[in-house]
Each structure stands twice: as C-alpha cells, then as structure tokens.
Design an enzyme around this catalytic site. Structure first.
Site, PDB file in Angstrom:
ATOM      1  NE  ARG A   1      12.974  18.219 -42.776  1.00 36.39           N
ATOM      2  CZ  ARG A   1      12.423  19.204 -42.093  1.00 36.39           C
ATOM      3  NH1 ARG A   1      11.148  19.148 -41.759  1.00 36.39           N
ATOM      4  NH2 ARG A   1      13.128  20.248 -41.712  1.00 36.39           N
TER       5      ARG A   1
ATOM      6  CD  GLU B   1       7.990  19.526 -48.229  1.00 36.85           C
ATOM      7  OE1 GLU B   1       8.439  20.672 -47.950  1.00 36.85           O
ATOM      8  OE2 GLU B   1       7.689  18.700 -47.373  1.00 36.85           O
TER       9      GLU B   1
ATOM     10  CG  HIS C   1       7.076  21.728 -44.576  1.00 36.03           C
ATOM     11  ND1 HIS C   1       8.163  21.163 -45.203  1.00 36.03           N
ATOM     12  CD2 HIS C   1       7.389  21.737 -43.248  1.00 36.03           C
ATOM     13  CE1 HIS C   1       9.082  20.848 -44.306  1.00 36.03           C
ATOM     14  NE2 HIS C   1       8.630  21.185 -43.110  1.00 36.03           N
TER      15      HIS C   1
END
Length: 323
Positions: free
Chosen positions: A227, A256, A275
């Site tokens: 994360r 993000e 991601h």
C-alpha cells in the site's frame, strides 16, 4: 454495485444468480452518482479505486455490508461503517499469488534495471551495464502473511537468504518456511533487498522513513506492492538521490495516480507500475467469485470469513458461544 471503471468479473454476478440476490452492476459511477443511488441498496461491492467514505455510508440508509473484491480496505471508512452497523468484508486470499508474482517480477527487474535498458534500446543505445545476481543476497520481508511467505519461497529458489518480521507470526512458524525471524531494527542493516507486505494502518504509515533508511545497508533495493503510504516517498527520494537506496520498485503510491512529472516518478533508479499487483485475469476471477460466496455465506449465517469488523458479527450471525 461497482464504481470501479474496470468493474467486477462476471463470476461475481454468476454466483449471486439464482440465490435470491438482486444485483445492479454499474461500473464507472462517479461519487455523486453513487450517493444518488446507494440508499436503495443493502450491499455494496467495490474494488480499490472506489472510496467508500463516511458520507457515502451515512447516505446508505439500508446498507448492511460492504465487500471489497480484493485485500486492502483502506478505501473504506471502517469507523463509519462500524458506527452504522455495516459489516466490512474482504477476500484475503484471492489476489495473493498475483501480488507475490508481481513483487518477484519487480525484484528481478531491479537487479538489471530492465526499464532503463529497454528505454536505451528504444533510443538506439546498446547499454550493456552490469547488474547484480540474487544468489547469496539477503532479502528482508516485512509482513509474513500469505503474500510474504510466497515471496520468500520464490526467492529461496534463487538462492537468497530470507529473513523477516511479522508481529503475528512466531519464529518457529517462520523457520518452517525457511525464513529467519528478526526484529526490524536487526533486519535493516543486513538486507540487500527489502519487500513490504503489511496493510496501511496508523502504525504502518511511513514505516519506512528517514531513520529506517539511514539504518539500512548501503545500496539496498526496496520494493512495495502493498500500500502507498507505508514508505515515506520524500525520504525515499532523498535516499535514491544520495545512493543509500540503489533502486526502488513501487506498485503503490501515497497518491494514486502520482503526478507523472514528480521527481520520484522521474528518477532513473525507480521502477514504477500503476498498482498492478492484483491485475491478473486469474486474480480478478477469484476475488469476484469469493466476495459473492462470502456475502451469501454471511447472509445464510454459515460463515463470517473475510469480515473485518468482527464485533458486528454477533448481531449479524448471532452469538457463537450460544450456538
């Protein structure tokens, strides 16, 4: 309901079909659109990009359960859900292999800095620059859960020494998987590689910070597929600039998507992916099927597997001590 642009795999819809659950599939909803329709629904299934904030939960007057088709749930306000009596559930195993494999891919890419060599070739440069081997190196694994243990197994196949830490795993259990258990402060100075596999919590935010990086081995290589926010990105950039960190590979970021012109993203010794840890066809099928099956099991009081705010289960499933 899904508000993620890529949606939820059809296996989720198939699992609900014929089980008395009416499903509305709406990928790509904006937050405003979600707020408009959420009062109608008893359940909500999302992926990582959908933010289930306190105002969404407050508006969802009939909501009983929020399901995350995946592992991380930092996109869901757990406190607001618990206060509203809403169960939060994830699928902890569905994307395990995919995340572990992506971690290993980034570790290998760092050894030879493959993106830079590829870019050189595209520019007509034949840059035969030496990299490093994995054999004989030490990798520190922060978090010895499902993903961390798979990464350990894969890296052992390359001849790496695996050391690790997890507050919920004993030294004996780690040793059974070929991992030498160490306290973090003992691990930092000896590791050639570090890989992060912990959730983003108050206690893990900026876990990898300036002080930790100062205590790391010169030329350490760091990968984070867990994360964003676990690594202090400003401190990481400083360590990349001064050479303390030889290379870093990030699949997750504090914000993000990150700004494409940021100094960190543009750094020649950073490998960045958007991601992708759980982004395999196989993982998406698994998490979609599993979240539907877990919804149904909880509804039918058969299982509370995947539920994260456990105190609420007494009201949902009854008191297990009186079963």
């Amino acid at each position: 309901v899904s508000t993620q642009s890529t949606g939820i795999a059809n296996e989720c819809l198939k699992a609900f079909d014929g089980n008395g659950v009416e499903v509305t599939y709406k990928p790509g909803l904006s937050k405003t659109e979600l707020l408009d329709i959420i009062p109608e629904y008893n359940g909500l299934i999302v992926r990582s990009a959908t933010k289930v904030t306190a105002d969404v939960i407050k508006t969802a007057v009939n909501l009983e359960i929020i399901g995350r088709a995946g592992t991380g749930t930092d996109n869901i306000d757990h406190n607001a859900a618990s206060e509203a009596g809403v169960v939060v559930m994830n699928t902890p195993g569905g994307n395990t292999n995919s995340a572990a494999e992506h971690t290993c891919a980034l570790i290998l890419a760092m050894c030879r800095n493959l993106p830079n060599r590829h870019n050189d070739l595209m520019k007509g440069k034949w840059s035969r620059i030496n990299g490093i081997e994995l054999e004989g190196k030490t990798i520190g694994i922060v978090g010895l859960g499902r993903i961390g243990m798979i990464v350990a197994h894969r890296m052992q196949a390359f001849g790496m020494k695996t050391v690790g830490y997890d507050p919920f795993v004993s030294a004996n259990v780690a040793a059974e998987r070929g991992v030498e258990f160490m306290q973090l402060e003992d691990m930092w100075p000896i590791c050639d590689f570090l890989t992060i596999h912990v959730p983003l919590l108050t206690s893990t935010k900026h876990m990898i910070n300036r002080k930790v990086l100062e205590n790391c081995k010169q030329g350490v290589r760091i990968v984070n597929c867990a994360r964003g926010g676990i690594i202090d990105e400003e401190a990481l950039l400083e360590s990349l600039n001064d050479g303390k960190v030889a290379c870093a590979a990030l699949d997750v970021f504090e914000k993000e998507p990150p700004a494409s012109d940021s100094a960190l993203i543009q750094h020649p010794n950073l490998i960045a992916t958007p991601h992708l840890g759980a982004s395999t066809a196989e993982a998406q099928i698994r998490v979609a099927r599993e979240i539907a099956e877990q919804f149904l099991a909880l509804r039918d009081s058969k299982s509370s597997f995947g539920c994260l705010n456990a105190p609420l289960l007494r009201d949902v499933c009854g008191d297990p001590s009186k079963a």
